[in-house]
Write a protein that holds these residues in place. Structure first.
Motif, PDB file in Angstrom:
ATOM      1  N   GLY A 133     -27.034  17.195  56.548  1.00  0.00           N
ATOM      2  CA  GLY A 133     -26.680  15.816  56.865  1.00  0.00           C
ATOM      3  C   GLY A 133     -26.435  15.025  55.600  1.00  0.00           C
ATOM      4  O   GLY A 133     -26.372  15.582  54.503  1.00  0.00           O
ATOM      5  N   GLN A 134     -26.274  13.711  55.782  1.00  0.00           N
ATOM      6  CA  GLN A 134     -25.960  12.847  54.657  1.00  0.00           C
ATOM      7  C   GLN A 134     -26.983  11.707  54.544  1.00  0.00           C
ATOM      8  O   GLN A 134     -27.590  11.286  55.533  1.00  0.00           O
ATOM      9  N   SER A 135     -27.101  11.214  53.344  1.00  0.00           N
ATOM     10  CA  SER A 135     -27.985  10.089  53.040  1.00  0.00           C
ATOM     11  C   SER A 135     -27.320   8.772  53.449  1.00  0.00           C
ATOM     12  O   SER A 135     -26.163   8.744  53.898  1.00  0.00           O
ATOM     13  N   TYR A 136     -28.017   7.675  53.231  1.00  0.00           N
ATOM     14  CA  TYR A 136     -27.482   6.357  53.558  1.00  0.00           C
ATOM     15  C   TYR A 136     -26.166   6.101  52.825  1.00  0.00           C
ATOM     16  O   TYR A 136     -25.215   5.560  53.401  1.00  0.00           O
ATOM     17  N   GLN A 137     -26.081   6.501  51.569  1.00  0.00           N
ATOM     18  CA  GLN A 137     -24.869   6.284  50.787  1.00  0.00           C
ATOM     19  C   GLN A 137     -23.876   7.437  50.871  1.00  0.00           C
ATOM     20  O   GLN A 137     -22.885   7.454  50.150  1.00  0.00           O
ATOM     21  N   GLY A 138     -24.124   8.388  51.755  1.00  0.00           N
ATOM     22  CA  GLY A 138     -23.153   9.435  52.029  1.00  0.00           C
ATOM     23  C   GLY A 138     -23.272  10.687  51.190  1.00  0.00           C
ATOM     24  O   GLY A 138     -22.364  11.533  51.221  1.00  0.00           O
ATOM     25  N   ARG A 139     -24.351  10.845  50.476  1.00  0.00           N
ATOM     26  CA  ARG A 139     -24.542  12.076  49.721  1.00  0.00           C
ATOM     27  C   ARG A 139     -25.083  13.183  50.635  1.00  0.00           C
ATOM     28  O   ARG A 139     -25.862  12.914  51.543  1.00  0.00           O
ATOM     29  N   ASP A 140     -24.696  14.414  50.333  1.00  0.00           N
ATOM     30  CA  ASP A 140     -25.180  15.550  51.116  1.00  0.00           C
ATOM     31  C   ASP A 140     -26.666  15.786  50.859  1.00  0.00           C
ATOM     32  O   ASP A 140     -27.136  15.719  49.723  1.00  0.00           O
ATOM     33  N   ILE A 141     -27.399  16.053  51.939  1.00  0.00           N
ATOM     34  CA  ILE A 141     -28.760  16.571  51.828  1.00  0.00           C
ATOM     35  C   ILE A 141     -28.621  18.078  51.937  1.00  0.00           C
ATOM     36  O   ILE A 141     -28.343  18.619  53.009  1.00  0.00           O
ATOM     37  N   VAL A 142     -28.778  18.737  50.811  1.00  0.00           N
ATOM     38  CA  VAL A 142     -28.342  20.124  50.666  1.00  0.00           C
ATOM     39  C   VAL A 142     -29.499  20.997  50.216  1.00  0.00           C
ATOM     40  O   VAL A 142     -30.408  20.564  49.523  1.00  0.00           O
ATOM     41  N   GLY A 143     -29.440  22.244  50.645  1.00  0.00           N
ATOM     42  CA  GLY A 143     -30.443  23.214  50.239  1.00  0.00           C
ATOM     43  C   GLY A 143     -29.903  24.618  50.381  1.00  0.00           C
ATOM     44  O   GLY A 143     -28.682  24.820  50.478  1.00  0.00           O
ATOM     45  N   VAL A 144     -30.811  25.571  50.385  1.00  0.00           N
ATOM     46  CA  VAL A 144     -30.418  26.958  50.585  1.00  0.00           C
ATOM     47  C   VAL A 144     -31.315  27.607  51.624  1.00  0.00           C
ATOM     48  O   VAL A 144     -32.485  27.244  51.775  1.00  0.00           O
ATOM     49  N   LYS A 145     -30.741  28.540  52.324  1.00  0.00           N
ATOM     50  CA  LYS A 145     -31.506  29.465  53.150  1.00  0.00           C
ATOM     51  C   LYS A 145     -31.557  30.785  52.395  1.00  0.00           C
ATOM     52  O   LYS A 145     -30.534  31.264  51.894  1.00  0.00           O
ATOM     53  N   ILE A 146     -32.749  31.369  52.307  1.00  0.00           N
ATOM     54  CA  ILE A 146     -32.919  32.652  51.628  1.00  0.00           C
ATOM     55  C   ILE A 146     -33.522  33.647  52.608  1.00  0.00           C
ATOM     56  O   ILE A 146     -34.570  33.391  53.213  1.00  0.00           O
ATOM     57  N   SER A 147     -32.851  34.767  52.777  1.00  0.00           N
ATOM     58  CA  SER A 147     -33.320  35.837  53.660  1.00  0.00           C
ATOM     59  C   SER A 147     -32.384  37.023  53.509  1.00  0.00           C
ATOM     60  O   SER A 147     -31.242  36.859  53.062  1.00  0.00           O
ATOM     61  N   ASP A 148     -32.867  38.206  53.862  1.00  0.00           N
ATOM     62  CA  ASP A 148     -31.909  39.304  53.963  1.00  0.00           C
ATOM     63  C   ASP A 148     -31.045  39.005  55.187  1.00  0.00           C
ATOM     64  O   ASP A 148     -31.460  38.273  56.085  1.00  0.00           O
ATOM     65  N   ASN A 149     -29.853  39.496  55.225  1.00  0.00           N
ATOM     66  CA  ASN A 149     -28.936  39.178  56.330  1.00  0.00           C
ATOM     67  C   ASN A 149     -28.856  37.660  56.522  1.00  0.00           C
ATOM     68  O   ASN A 149     -29.004  37.137  57.626  1.00  0.00           O
ATOM     69  N   VAL A 150     -28.630  36.952  55.413  1.00  0.00           N
ATOM     70  CA  VAL A 150     -28.796  35.499  55.407  1.00  0.00           C
ATOM     71  C   VAL A 150     -27.825  34.779  56.329  1.00  0.00           C
ATOM     72  O   VAL A 150     -28.109  33.662  56.800  1.00  0.00           O
ATOM     73  N   ALA A 151     -26.695  35.401  56.644  1.00  0.00           N
ATOM     74  CA  ALA A 151     -25.727  34.756  57.526  1.00  0.00           C
ATOM     75  C   ALA A 151     -26.121  34.835  58.993  1.00  0.00           C
ATOM     76  O   ALA A 151     -25.519  34.171  59.840  1.00  0.00           O
ATOM     77  N   THR A 152     -27.136  35.632  59.298  1.00  0.00           N
ATOM     78  CA  THR A 152     -27.564  35.827  60.679  1.00  0.00           C
ATOM     79  C   THR A 152     -28.857  35.071  60.950  1.00  0.00           C
ATOM     80  O   THR A 152     -29.764  35.063  60.110  1.00  0.00           O
ATOM     81  N   ASP A 153     -28.937  34.437  62.117  1.00  0.00           N
ATOM     82  CA  ASP A 153     -30.176  33.774  62.523  1.00  0.00           C
ATOM     83  C   ASP A 153     -31.057  34.822  63.185  1.00  0.00           C
ATOM     84  O   ASP A 153     -30.979  35.072  64.378  1.00  0.00           O
ATOM     85  N   GLU A 154     -31.906  35.450  62.377  1.00  0.00           N
ATOM     86  CA  GLU A 154     -32.736  36.545  62.871  1.00  0.00           C
ATOM     87  C   GLU A 154     -34.040  36.018  63.474  1.00  0.00           C
ATOM     88  O   GLU A 154     -34.458  34.881  63.205  1.00  0.00           O
ATOM     89  N   ASN A 155     -34.667  36.846  64.247  1.00  0.00           N
ATOM     90  CA  ASN A 155     -35.952  36.493  64.845  1.00  0.00           C
ATOM     91  C   ASN A 155     -37.064  36.796  63.838  1.00  0.00           C
ATOM     92  O   ASN A 155     -37.828  37.740  63.982  1.00  0.00           O
ATOM     93  N   GLU A 156     -37.114  35.956  62.790  1.00  0.00           N
ATOM     94  CA  GLU A 156     -38.105  36.110  61.743  1.00  0.00           C
ATOM     95  C   GLU A 156     -38.830  34.780  61.545  1.00  0.00           C
ATOM     96  O   GLU A 156     -38.246  33.711  61.748  1.00  0.00           O
ATOM     97  N   PRO A 157     -40.097  34.825  61.143  1.00  0.00           N
ATOM     98  CA  PRO A 157     -40.815  33.574  60.879  1.00  0.00           C
ATOM     99  C   PRO A 157     -40.157  32.821  59.727  1.00  0.00           C
ATOM    100  O   PRO A 157     -39.631  33.421  58.791  1.00  0.00           O
ATOM    101  N   GLU A 158     -40.210  31.497  59.814  1.00  0.00           N
ATOM    102  CA  GLU A 158     -39.520  30.661  58.843  1.00  0.00           C
ATOM    103  C   GLU A 158     -40.493  29.785  58.069  1.00  0.00           C
ATOM    104  O   GLU A 158     -41.547  29.381  58.571  1.00  0.00           O
ATOM    105  N   ALA A 159     -40.117  29.492  56.830  1.00  0.00           N
ATOM    106  CA  ALA A 159     -40.870  28.581  55.969  1.00  0.00           C
ATOM    107  C   ALA A 159     -39.914  27.503  55.484  1.00  0.00           C
ATOM    108  O   ALA A 159     -38.756  27.785  55.160  1.00  0.00           O
ATOM    109  N   LEU A 160     -40.398  26.259  55.430  1.00  0.00           N
ATOM    110  CA  LEU A 160     -39.570  25.126  55.017  1.00  0.00           C
ATOM    111  C   LEU A 160     -40.240  24.405  53.851  1.00  0.00           C
ATOM    112  O   LEU A 160     -41.422  24.040  53.929  1.00  0.00           O
TER     113      LEU A 160
END
Length: 418
Positions: A133-160
C-alpha cells in the motif's frame, strides 16, 4: 553487520526524497511547522503506575534509564502537567551530529528501496519484493517476502517483522535490512538459515512510516528532526492508532500536538490501514497464517509482549494462562539472546492502540516488540554494525517459533498437532 546492497544508482535516487520533503504538510499544532517535541529528563517516577501518569500527559516515554529516570519527548503543556505531578524535569541536550559520518550512513528511503531491489535481483528464488500500500503522501510501503518457492503461497507458518513505525528510530530499519541480508546471503551456506527459509514464509517491512522517515532524515540539521509520527496534517502516532482497545485506557493522547496522538479514530492513518489490511489478508481458509510478529523500536533495551492496555497478566477470553506463559517464555529466551530486559508491555507503562495489542488481541498472533539499544534515536553510524549484530540471533530464534509458539512451554502436542 551483513551488508545490504547499496547500488551506485542510489545517488540519483536520493534526489527524490529531498524533493518530496519540500512538499510535506505540517501537522496541525500550535508550534512552528514541522516542529517536533523536545526531549526532557524526568526524575521521580518509580513504578509502572507513576510512569503511566507521566505518559497520560501525552508525553512519549523514550527510555527508562537504569536509575529509573525517564527520557521523554513532550510539548510545553505536557511538561507543565508532569511538573504538577511533583516530578523534576530538565531539558536534555539535542542530539549532536556524529563526528565520524553523516546521517546518510543510515539508509534513506530511496536507498532502502534500492537495497530491496538488489536483494530480489540477486536471490530471485527466495526473495520477492512486495508493496502492500501507500503512505499518506503516496510513498510505497514496501518489503520482501523470503521463502523457498517464494512466488507460491505455500501452506507454511509465517513470520512478520516491521520497523521504523516511529520515524526517528532509524536503527530499526537497519536491523530489518540486516535480517533480510542474513536470510538471503546465508541461505546457501548456513543450515539453520536454510531450514528456516525452506519451512517458513517471512515478511519484512523495513520502513512502514516512509513519510515520517523521509521528513526526519531530510533535516537541515543533523542527525535528524526528532520526528516520531506520520505526516498527515494532524500527524498521528501510528503505534497508538491500531483498532484494538483504541483510546481505551489513558495510553495515548487526544491532543493532535502530542507525540502520542492516537488520531481521530482507529485506523484513521493510511499507514495503519495498510498494515492491518495486510495482516487480515493472511487469513487463509479461516486461519491466520502469521504465527509470530515483531515490531522493532528503539532505544530502551527491552523485549515486550502484550498486553499494553492493562496491568493484568491474563485477560479472560483474550489472554489465557498458557498464552501468557508462551509469550513470557519466548520473550525471556529472546532477551537472554540479545541482552535486553524482558517484560509485559504494561510493566513499563500503559499504552493503547498499539501494534502488539492488535496483532495478538484481534488476530491471535504471538506478538513482541524489541526496543533496541544505542542510547538514543541516532547512534553514531560507527555503532550500527555492533548494535544490529547483537539482535541477529534473537530474530532467528523468533522465526524458529513460527511453527508452534506453544513449543516454548512444552504444549505443542496440545495446541499444534492438528
Amino acid at each position: 553487520m551483513v551488508k545490504p546492497s547499496r547500488p551506485l544508482g542510489v545517488v540519483l535516487a536520493l534526489l527524490l526524497p529531498v524533493l518530496l520533503a519540500l512538499t510535506v504538510t505540517a501537522p496541525a499544532r500550535a508550534a512552528a511547522p514541522g516542529t517536533a517535541a523536545k526531549q526532557y529528563l524526568v526524575s521521580g517516577p518509580a513504578t509502572a503506575g507513576q510512569r503511566t501518569a507521566v505518559a497520560r500527559t501525552g508525553a512519549a516515554i523514550d527510555a527508562v534509564r537504569p536509575d529509573g529516570t525517564l527520557e521523554v519527548s513532550a510539548i510545553p503543556s505536557e511538561i507543565a502537567a508532569i511538573r504538577k505531578l511533583g516530578h523534576t524535569v530538565t531539558v536534555l541536550a539535542a542530539p549532536k551530529p556524529s563526528a565520524t559520518a553523516a546521517a546518510t550512513s543510515y539508509h534513506t528511503f530511496a536507498e532502502m528501496q534500492a537495497s530491496l531491489n538488489a536483494t530480489v535481483a540477486a536471490y530471485p528464488q527466495i526473495a520477492r519484493k512486495v508493496v502492500i500500500g501507500q503512505s499518506y503522501q503516496g510513498r510505497d510501503i514496501v518489503g520482501v517476502k523470503i521463502s523457498d518457492n517464494v512466488a507460491t503461497d505455500e501452506n507454511e507458518p509465517e513470520a512478520l517483522y516491521i520497523a521504523n513505525i516511529h520515524a526517528r528510530e532509524r536503527l530499526t530499519a537497519e536491523t530489518a535490512l540486516d535480517l533480510i541480508a542474513t536470510l538471503t546471503q546465508g541461505y546457501a551456506g548456513n543450515t539453520r538459515i536454510r531450514d528456516l527459509v525452506n519451512t517458513r514464509e517471512i515478511w519484512i517491512f523495513p520502513m512502514v512510516n516512509p513519510d515520517g522517515q523521509v521528513y526526519d532524515m531530510t533535516s537541515d540539521t543533523q542527525p535528524g528532526r526528532m520526528w516520531r509520527k506520520n505526516r498527515q496534517p494532524a500527524a498521528v502516532d501510528l503505534n497508538r492508532n491500531f483498532p484494538y482497545r483504541w483510546g481505551c485506557c489513558g495510553g495515548s493522547s487526544g491532543n493532535s500536538g502530542s507525540e502520542t496522538y492516537r488520531g481521530p479514530s482507529a485506523e484513521s492513518a493510511p499507514e495503519t490501514r495498510v498494515l492491518t489490511n495486510f495482516v487480515r489478508s493472511r487469513v487463509v481458509g479461516g486461519r491466520q497464517q502469521i504465527k509470530v510478529f515483531l515490531d522493532i523500536h528503539s532505544y530502551g533495551n527491552l523485549v515486550l509482549w502484550p498486553f499494553g492496555y492493562t496491568y493484568s497478566d491474563t485477560v479472560p477470553g483474550a489472554l489465557s494462562a498458557d498464552e501468557e506463559a508462551t509469550h513470557r517464555t519466548i520473550g525471556r529466551q529472546l532477551a537472554a539472546s540479545n541482552g535486553f530486559t524482558p517484560q509485559q508491555a504494561s510493566d513499563l507503562y500503559i499504552t493503547d492502540g498499539t501494534t502488539d495489542d492488535w496483532t495478538w488481541g484481534d488476530q491471535r498472533i504471538f506478538s513482541f516488540t524489541f526496543e533496541l539499544g544505542g542510547g538514543g534515536f541516532y547512534p553514531a553510524p560507527s555503532r550500527i554494525d555492533a548494535l544490529v549484530a547483537g539482535v541477529r540471533d534473537s530474530l532467528l530464534r523468533m522465526t524458529e517459533y513460527a511453527d508452534c509458539p506453544y513449543r516454548a512451554i512444552g504444549k505443542q502436542a496440545q495446541y499444534c498437532s492438528a
